[in-house]
Design a protein around this motif. Sequence first.
Motif, PDB file in Angstrom:
ATOM      1  N   GLY A  72       7.920  14.126 -23.310  1.00  0.00           N
ATOM      2  CA  GLY A  72       8.537  15.080 -22.394  1.00  0.00           C
ATOM      3  C   GLY A  72       7.565  15.794 -21.479  1.00  0.00           C
ATOM      4  N   SER A  73       6.305  15.401 -21.509  1.00  0.00           N
ATOM      5  CA  SER A  73       5.295  16.036 -20.664  1.00  0.00           C
ATOM      6  C   SER A  73       4.896  15.074 -19.552  1.00  0.00           C
ATOM      7  CB  SER A  73       4.065  16.403 -21.488  1.00  0.00           C
ATOM      8  OG  SER A  73       3.043  16.930 -20.655  1.00  0.00           O
ATOM      9  N   ASP A  74       4.795  15.589 -18.317  1.00  0.00           N
ATOM     10  CA  ASP A  74       4.373  14.754 -17.192  1.00  0.00           C
ATOM     11  C   ASP A  74       2.866  14.555 -17.145  1.00  0.00           C
ATOM     12  OD1 ASP A  74       6.910  14.268 -16.204  1.00  0.00           O
ATOM     13  OD2 ASP A  74       6.900  16.063 -14.938  1.00  0.00           O
ATOM     14  N   ILE A  75       2.133  15.404 -17.841  1.00  0.00           N
ATOM     15  CA  ILE A  75       0.677  15.267 -17.870  1.00  0.00           C
ATOM     16  C   ILE A  75       0.211  15.062 -19.303  1.00  0.00           C
ATOM     17  CG2 ILE A  75       0.359  16.687 -15.812  1.00  0.00           C
ATOM     18  CD1 ILE A  75      -0.591  18.960 -17.624  1.00  0.00           C
ATOM     19  N   ILE A 123       1.293  19.456 -24.596  1.00  0.00           N
ATOM     20  CA  ILE A 123       0.640  18.384 -23.850  1.00  0.00           C
ATOM     21  C   ILE A 123      -0.069  17.447 -24.831  1.00  0.00           C
ATOM     22  CG2 ILE A 123      -1.123  17.848 -22.124  1.00  0.00           C
ATOM     23  CD1 ILE A 123      -0.563  20.623 -20.910  1.00  0.00           C
ATOM     24  N   PRO A 124       0.256  16.144 -24.804  1.00  0.00           N
ATOM     25  CA  PRO A 124      -0.393  15.206 -25.729  1.00  0.00           C
ATOM     26  C   PRO A 124      -1.834  14.918 -25.342  1.00  0.00           C
ATOM     27  CG  PRO A 124       1.095  14.027 -24.268  1.00  0.00           C
ATOM     28  CD  PRO A 124       1.290  15.491 -23.984  1.00  0.00           C
ATOM     29  N   VAL A 125      -2.599  14.473 -26.314  1.00  0.00           N
ATOM     30  CA  VAL A 125      -4.017  14.158 -26.136  1.00  0.00           C
ATOM     31  C   VAL A 125      -4.242  12.702 -26.507  1.00  0.00           C
ATOM     32  CG1 VAL A 125      -6.381  14.710 -26.803  1.00  0.00           C
ATOM     33  CG2 VAL A 125      -4.640  16.524 -26.761  1.00  0.00           C
ATOM     34  N   ALA A 126      -4.680  11.894 -25.536  1.00  0.00           N
ATOM     35  CA  ALA A 126      -5.022  10.494 -25.791  1.00  0.00           C
ATOM     36  C   ALA A 126      -6.518  10.386 -26.045  1.00  0.00           C
ATOM     37  CB  ALA A 126      -4.628   9.622 -24.597  1.00  0.00           C
ATOM     38  N   LEU A 151      -4.537  14.163 -16.869  1.00  0.00           N
ATOM     39  CA  LEU A 151      -3.983  13.122 -16.012  1.00  0.00           C
ATOM     40  C   LEU A 151      -2.467  13.244 -15.915  1.00  0.00           C
ATOM     41  CD1 LEU A 151      -5.936  10.115 -17.577  1.00  0.00           C
ATOM     42  CD2 LEU A 151      -6.636  11.478 -15.596  1.00  0.00           C
ATOM     43  N   HIS A 152      -1.955  13.070 -14.707  1.00  0.00           N
ATOM     44  CA  HIS A 152      -0.508  12.920 -14.550  1.00  0.00           C
ATOM     45  C   HIS A 152      -0.140  11.495 -14.934  1.00  0.00           C
ATOM     46  CE1 HIS A 152       3.505  12.784 -12.745  1.00  0.00           C
ATOM     47  NE2 HIS A 152       3.464  14.098 -12.673  1.00  0.00           N
ATOM     48  N   LYS A 153       1.049  11.306 -15.460  1.00  0.00           N
ATOM     49  CA  LYS A 153       1.461   9.967 -15.885  1.00  0.00           C
ATOM     50  C   LYS A 153       1.494   8.966 -14.725  1.00  0.00           C
ATOM     51  CE  LYS A 153       5.278  11.034 -18.025  1.00  0.00           C
ATOM     52  NZ  LYS A 153       6.525  10.868 -18.812  1.00  0.00           N
ATOM     53  N   LYS A 154       1.590   9.461 -13.499  1.00  0.00           N
ATOM     54  CA  LYS A 154       1.568   8.566 -12.335  1.00  0.00           C
ATOM     55  C   LYS A 154       0.251   7.802 -12.231  1.00  0.00           C
ATOM     56  CE  LYS A 154       4.749  11.292  -9.472  1.00  0.00           C
ATOM     57  NZ  LYS A 154       4.882  12.104  -8.232  1.00  0.00           N
ATOM     58  N   VAL A 155      -0.802   8.347 -12.828  1.00  0.00           N
ATOM     59  CA  VAL A 155      -2.103   7.671 -12.798  1.00  0.00           C
ATOM     60  C   VAL A 155      -2.013   6.299 -13.460  1.00  0.00           C
ATOM     61  CG1 VAL A 155      -4.473   7.788 -13.700  1.00  0.00           C
ATOM     62  CG2 VAL A 155      -3.435   9.799 -12.650  1.00  0.00           C
ATOM     63  N   LYS A 203      -3.467  18.204  -8.029  1.00  0.00           N
ATOM     64  CA  LYS A 203      -3.901  16.810  -7.899  1.00  0.00           C
ATOM     65  C   LYS A 203      -3.415  15.997  -9.100  1.00  0.00           C
ATOM     66  CE  LYS A 203      -6.093  17.928  -4.164  1.00  0.00           C
ATOM     67  NZ  LYS A 203      -5.570  17.507  -2.840  1.00  0.00           N
ATOM     68  N   LEU A 204      -3.512  14.680  -8.978  1.00  0.00           N
ATOM     69  CA  LEU A 204      -3.036  13.820 -10.058  1.00  0.00           C
ATOM     70  C   LEU A 204      -3.963  13.796 -11.258  1.00  0.00           C
ATOM     71  CD1 LEU A 204      -1.654  10.682  -8.131  1.00  0.00           C
ATOM     72  CD2 LEU A 204      -0.345  12.512  -9.238  1.00  0.00           C
ATOM     73  N   ALA A 205      -5.250  14.052 -11.038  1.00  0.00           N
ATOM     74  CA  ALA A 205      -6.203  13.906 -12.138  1.00  0.00           C
ATOM     75  C   ALA A 205      -7.323  14.923 -12.027  1.00  0.00           C
ATOM     76  CB  ALA A 205      -6.791  12.496 -12.147  1.00  0.00           C
ATOM     77  N   THR A 206      -7.816  15.337 -13.176  1.00  0.00           N
ATOM     78  CA  THR A 206      -9.001  16.193 -13.264  1.00  0.00           C
ATOM     79  C   THR A 206      -9.944  15.582 -14.290  1.00  0.00           C
ATOM     80  OG1 THR A 206      -7.721  18.195 -12.788  1.00  0.00           O
ATOM     81  CG2 THR A 206      -9.877  18.495 -13.807  1.00  0.00           C
ATOM     82  N   VAL A 207     -11.205  15.444 -13.912  1.00  0.00           N
ATOM     83  CA  VAL A 207     -12.228  15.031 -14.864  1.00  0.00           C
ATOM     84  C   VAL A 207     -13.174  16.197 -15.100  1.00  0.00           C
ATOM     85  CG1 VAL A 207     -12.107  12.597 -14.235  1.00  0.00           C
ATOM     86  CG2 VAL A 207     -13.713  14.087 -13.050  1.00  0.00           C
TER      87      VAL A 207
END
Length: 264
Positions: free
Chosen positions: A127-130, A5-8, A200-204, A156-160
Amino acid sequence: MFNNIPVAILCGGKGTRLKEETEFRPKPMVMVGDRPMIWHIMKTYSSYGFTDFMLCLGYKGDMIREYFINYDWNHSDILLELGQQKITHLDNGHDEENWKIWLINTGQETMTGGRLKRLKTYLDKTGSDIFMATYGDGVANIDLNQLIAYHQSHGKLATVSAVRPPSRFGELQIENNLVTSFKEKPQTSDGWINGGYMVLHKKVLDLIDNDDTVFEAEPLKILADKGELAVYHHEGFWQCMDTYRELELLKSLYEKGEAPWKIW
C-alpha cells in the motif's frame, strides 16, 4: 509517521572480494559480533520504526531463510520437556518480534536491478508508493526519518544517500542537490558515492528491463538524466564490508562498544 514504508535489502550477491567468509555463507550472514551483518542493518532501520523488510535472496539464500525462521528459538531461553513433547519460552521475546520479513527468492545470477524488479508484486501489497532500499553489506548512522522527510520534500522519483568512502566506488556528480551524472568506479576520486540507503518510488521499477539490469548503471543514469535522482548528503559514519580488512574494522568497533551505527 513513515513506519509503513517497506525496506528492500539486496542480499543475493556472491561477495567474491570477501571469499574468506562468503565461500561458506552469503555476505549478509557474515558475523559482526554476535549477530550477522543483515541483523545490524535491519536493527538500524527498526530503531526508526521501519520494520517491514523485503530480503532479496540469491546466493546461499537458504542460510538467511533458516536464520530468521529459527530466530526465536535460537535467541530465546527455552524449557524443553521431552517426555511431554512440550516447549516453553522462558523470556519475553525480543524487540525483533514485530519485524515483518519477506524472504523473496530473486535468483542466483540476478543483478541488483533485477532483484528489485522482482519485488514489484509484493511491494504492491504494502500500500505504499515508495520504498526504501539498501545493500546487505553496509552500515551507517544515517537519520532515516530525515532521509524520508527529505525525499518527500523534493518530489523526485528517487533519492540516494551520498557518502565519502574510498574512491573505488561509482561516483555521483551533484549540482543543486540533484545527481547530474553517475560514473561507475573511478580509479581515483575523493568525491561522493552512492552509499545505499535509498528511497525509491515504485515507478523506478519501470526503468528496470530484466534480471540482467544493474541498478547502479542504466536505471540510475536515466533518473539522473531526467533530473529525477536527488541526493541526501550523509556526513556521518558509513562503512561497507567488501574486504576482510573492512570486516575486521567493523568487528573491532562493535566489540569495543564503539560502533557508530549501533543506535539501539
